[in-house]
Design a protein around this motif. Structure first.
Motif: not given
Length: 340
Positions: A66-69
């Motif tokens: 989710f952080l990379t997204f």
């Protein structure tokens, strides 16, 4: 040849951008809304890249956290959506010549951003550092020359001037100094967002190395962002219609070749050589645009364009030489048996 691949790829990228500048300018001259144009090119790019991304990288792609997204979402928003939309507005407020020249401030902006983020460094005590500094200064001189000095006409390539009407109309429509300054600021802001995008990509690609999926996801997210902006700005259904004309051709070319192909190639180059290496190739697109305008559209080349192009080429290769010197392996001195 393997070591020259990045150089060949950046030349191809800038040639594609040169054709994009000519086609998009023609589309805007025919009344196409800039925000709608950006949405269509991003949507078409997404549709073009999606099957390739699923076929080649879907099974081998690392998990997307989710952080990379979120990082990719904001990377798309600032580096693609805002950069392209703001650039279009700046082009309306100024002239095509200034807009093309302003794009070449990108190497300086990217280098400064890379310095701040400690991706690049500058040692003015070394020959490589001096070469980088001289190259950056030469790029600034070249851009300034192209933007401010026209010089005499060099009428040896053609005798017809298809764009003369549009350029004259544009010059008469934007004589206000306040409007001109606003346009310059917007072009600079657009290039700043794009430079930041180039720099930050090098961080994200380390945690999500699937370049094709990474590019496709950016195009998809950007198309959604661009649609929201475009529908808020322009709700006239007639402006959204596309017919078989220069507007459709421009959108298809920009969507497939520019956003679809070059964004992937840019990611590859940035991974191999870094963001500043790619940014320093941007003067090539202006030089190619000048030549293409003269040969294809009959635009007269002026002496200022030639002098500015020469300065940009000098600056480009000064920086590339400096980077190549930094990447050369240091050979330790062999002092064995020196005393004997």
């Amino acid at each position: 040849m393997k070591g020259n691949k990045p150089y060949v790829v950046v030349f191809i990228i800038q040639a594609i951008y040169a054709a994009m500048f000519l086609l998009s300018k023609a589309a805007f001259d025919h009344g196409m809304n800039n925000f709608i144009f950006v949405f269509y090119r991003q949507a078409i790019a997404t549709l073009f890249l999606l099957p390739f991304a699923f076929f080649f990288e879907w099974k081998t792609a690392p998990p997307l956290s989710f952080l990379t997204f979120c990082k990719i979402f904001f990377l798309s928003f600032f580096g693609i959506t805002l950069s392209l939309d703001i650039y279009g507005i700046g082009l309306i407020y100024t002239t095509a010549t200034l807009a093309a020249a302003a794009t070449n401030s990108l190497p300086v902006i990217t280098f400064v951003l890379a310095l701040l983020l400690r991706i690049e460094y500058l040692k003015i005590t070394s020959s490589a550092g001096i070469a980088k500094l001289v190259g950056l200064l030469a790029c600034v001189v070249g851009v300034t020359t192209l933007a401010l000095y026209k010089g005499p006409r060099l009428e040896f390539l053609s005798h017809h001037h298809i764009l003369s009407y549009h350029e004259t109309k544009q010059l008469h429509g934007h004589e206000s100094s306040a409007t001109w300054i606003k346009g310059c600021f917007l072009l600079l802001l657009s290039n700043s967002f794009f430079g930041l995008w180039l720099v930050l990509q090098s961080f994200v690609i380390k945690v999500f190395p699937s370049k094709l999926l990474f590019t496709t996801l950016q195009c998809f997210l950007s198309s959604i962002q661009c649609f929201v902006i475009a529908i808020a700005v322009e709700r006239d259904i007639e402006q959204w219609k596309l017919a078989w004309n220069v507007r459709l051709i421009s959108v298809l070319y920009c969507g497939i070749m520019v956003t679809g192909v070059t964004y992937y190639l840019q990611t590859w180059v940035i991974e191999k050589k870094g963001p500043v290496f790619f940014a320093m190739s941007t003067p090539l697109s202006l030089i190619l645009t000048i030549l293409s305008s003269a040969l294809v559209l009959g635009v007269i080349i002026r002496l200022g364009s030639i002098l500015g192009g020469i300065a940009l080429i000098i600056g480009l290769y000064c920086v590339l030489w400096g980077k190549s010197r930094e990447q050369m392996p240091k050979v330790p001195l062999n002092l064995e048996h020196a005393s004997g």
